[in-house]
Design a protein around this motif. Sequence first.
Motif, PDB file in Angstrom:
ATOM      1  N   LEU A  67       0.820  -1.210   0.000  1.00 35.74           N
ATOM      2  CA  LEU A  67       0.000   0.000   0.000  1.00 35.74           C
ATOM      3  C   LEU A  67       0.857   1.263   0.000  1.00 35.74           C
ATOM      4  O   LEU A  67       0.454   2.294  -0.533  1.00 35.74           O
ATOM      5  CB  LEU A  67      -0.920  -0.007   1.226  1.00 35.74           C
ATOM      6  CG  LEU A  67      -1.843   1.191   1.439  1.00 35.74           C
ATOM      7  CD1 LEU A  67      -2.802   1.358   0.267  1.00 35.74           C
ATOM      8  CD2 LEU A  67      -2.610   1.051   2.744  1.00 35.74           C
ATOM      9  N   ARG A 126      -2.861   6.230   1.521  1.00 34.33           N
ATOM     10  CA  ARG A 126      -2.051   5.962   0.323  1.00 34.33           C
ATOM     11  C   ARG A 126      -1.396   7.245  -0.185  1.00 34.33           C
ATOM     12  O   ARG A 126      -0.197   7.244  -0.523  1.00 34.33           O
ATOM     13  CB  ARG A 126      -2.937   5.366  -0.768  1.00 34.33           C
ATOM     14  CG  ARG A 126      -2.250   5.259  -2.133  1.00 34.33           C
ATOM     15  CD  ARG A 126      -1.884   3.853  -2.453  1.00 34.33           C
ATOM     16  NE  ARG A 126      -1.288   3.747  -3.779  1.00 34.33           N
ATOM     17  CZ  ARG A 126      -0.057   3.351  -4.008  1.00 34.33           C
ATOM     18  NH1 ARG A 126       0.745   3.016  -3.008  1.00 34.33           N
ATOM     19  NH2 ARG A 126       0.421   3.250  -5.232  1.00 34.33           N
ATOM     20  N   GLU A 154      -3.042   2.116 -10.154  1.00 42.86           N
ATOM     21  CA  GLU A 154      -4.295   2.585  -9.555  1.00 42.86           C
ATOM     22  C   GLU A 154      -5.402   1.554  -9.724  1.00 42.86           C
ATOM     23  O   GLU A 154      -6.254   1.395  -8.833  1.00 42.86           O
ATOM     24  CB  GLU A 154      -4.694   3.914 -10.186  1.00 42.86           C
ATOM     25  CG  GLU A 154      -3.779   5.066  -9.789  1.00 42.86           C
ATOM     26  CD  GLU A 154      -4.107   6.351 -10.530  1.00 42.86           C
ATOM     27  OE1 GLU A 154      -4.929   6.284 -11.491  1.00 42.86           O
ATOM     28  OE2 GLU A 154      -3.561   7.406 -10.171  1.00 42.86           O
ATOM     29  N   ASP A 158      -5.043  -0.923  -7.060  1.00 44.87           N
ATOM     30  CA  ASP A 158      -5.592  -0.413  -5.800  1.00 44.87           C
ATOM     31  C   ASP A 158      -7.109  -0.545  -5.770  1.00 44.87           C
ATOM     32  O   ASP A 158      -7.689  -0.822  -4.714  1.00 44.87           O
ATOM     33  CB  ASP A 158      -5.177   1.049  -5.609  1.00 44.87           C
ATOM     34  CG  ASP A 158      -3.691   1.197  -5.326  1.00 44.87           C
ATOM     35  OD1 ASP A 158      -3.108   0.253  -4.760  1.00 44.87           O
ATOM     36  OD2 ASP A 158      -3.115   2.243  -5.677  1.00 44.87           O
ATOM     37  N   SER A 171      -9.185  -2.631  -2.991  1.00 42.36           N
ATOM     38  CA  SER A 171      -9.773  -1.610  -2.117  1.00 42.36           C
ATOM     39  C   SER A 171     -10.426  -2.209  -0.883  1.00 42.36           C
ATOM     40  O   SER A 171     -10.186  -1.756   0.249  1.00 42.36           O
ATOM     41  CB  SER A 171     -10.791  -0.785  -2.902  1.00 42.36           C
ATOM     42  OG  SER A 171     -11.440   0.145  -2.064  1.00 42.36           O
ATOM     43  N   TYR A 173      -7.779  -3.531   1.467  1.00 43.80           N
ATOM     44  CA  TYR A 173      -7.099  -2.446   2.179  1.00 43.80           C
ATOM     45  C   TYR A 173      -7.935  -1.978   3.367  1.00 43.80           C
ATOM     46  O   TYR A 173      -7.422  -1.775   4.472  1.00 43.80           O
ATOM     47  CB  TYR A 173      -6.870  -1.249   1.253  1.00 43.80           C
ATOM     48  CG  TYR A 173      -5.836  -1.441   0.169  1.00 43.80           C
ATOM     49  CD1 TYR A 173      -4.765  -2.306   0.326  1.00 43.80           C
ATOM     50  CD2 TYR A 173      -5.933  -0.726  -1.024  1.00 43.80           C
ATOM     51  CE1 TYR A 173      -3.813  -2.454  -0.673  1.00 43.80           C
ATOM     52  CE2 TYR A 173      -4.989  -0.864  -2.025  1.00 43.80           C
ATOM     53  CZ  TYR A 173      -3.931  -1.728  -1.852  1.00 43.80           C
ATOM     54  OH  TYR A 173      -2.995  -1.871  -2.840  1.00 43.80           O
TER      55      TYR A 173
END
Length: 326
Positions: A122, A275, A305, A308, A312, A315
Motif C-alpha cells: 500500500l 495511500r 491505480e 488499488d 480496495s 485495504y
Amino acid sequence: MKRLLALVLALLVHLITLGFVALGAWAVIAHADSFLAWLLGGLSLAVGWVLRPRLNRLPADAEVLDRAAAPELYAVADRVADRIGVKRPRRVAIRDLATETWYDRVGLPRTPTLVVGLPLWLALPPRQRVTLLAVAYARVPTGEELIVGGALDTLEAWRDALMEAGPLRVREEAQTKITAASLGVADQPGTTYEVAGFLGRLLGRVFGGPVLLARYALTRLARAAETRTRLRQQALARRAASDGDLAELEELAGGGYLAPMQAAALRGESVASIRQRALARFRLTDDGVLTSAPESELLGTRESERIDEELSAHYTRAIRGFGLIT
C-alpha cells in the motif's frame, strides 16, 4: 569445493531419512505376520515422517485472490516473473498484517504462489512495487539450496528430539502434588519413570553428538555460500529493477513507512488518504517540487491505480489491524 561438500553432506542426511522409511516399509511388508516387525516398522516409518523435508505452505492468514477478481495484479505479477525468468504464479495471495512479500512453490503440487503483504504494498509507488516483486522472485531458492536447507531442517529436528527432550512438566507437577498430599510417604529417591527418562536423555546426548557435528559442519558450509547466493539474487532482481531502486526498497522495508500509516489508521483516515500520504515522499524532487509517483515500464500509474481498486476492500479491512503490526 565447499559447495560440493555441503551438497554431499545434505544428500547423506536425506538418504538417512529415506533409509528409515525404506527400513520401516520393508519390515512391515516382509514380515506382515509378525507383531514385532509391525512395531519396529511403524517406529521406523514414524521417525522418517518426523524427519521428512517440510513443504512450504500458505500461512493461515493468507487469502488467495481469484484471477478474475484481480486481473491487473496478476498481470503485473506475470510481467515481472517473465522479466526475472521464473514461472508465473498460478496463485496470488494477500496478507493483511504481514509486511513481507514472497514467492515460492507451495504444497505437494508445488504450485507457484506469490504472497503479497498489504502494508508495504500500500505504501509503494508503481516502480517500487515492481522492485518488490522482483526481489521476491529473485529469492526463490535453487534446487541445491533447497536440498541443503531441507537437510538443515532435518538435523534441527534430530537435535530437538535427541538433545532437547526433558521430563514432562505435567508429570513433574503431578508427582509434586502426590508427594505433598502423602506427607512425604511417596517421596522416593527415584521412580521407574525418572530412571527411564534419565537413560533416554543420556542416550540422546550420546547419539546427538554426531548430529551436532553434522549440523555445525553443514551450517558453516551453507554460510560460506551466502555471499554467492546474495549476488545471484541481486543479479536476478536487476533484470527488473535498478541498484538505486533495490537500495531504496531495502531502506524503506526497514519499517520507516509503517509508523505514519499506523498513526493515520488510528486517526480513522481513509485508505485513499493513507495511500496519498505514503506516496508523498516519492513525489518530491531534490528541489522540493511535487511530481507524479515514479512508475516503471512494467507497471504504469494507471495500472497501479487499477490494482488499488481491485484491492480496495482488502485495504479497508487490513488498516483496521495496522496497529497490531510490530
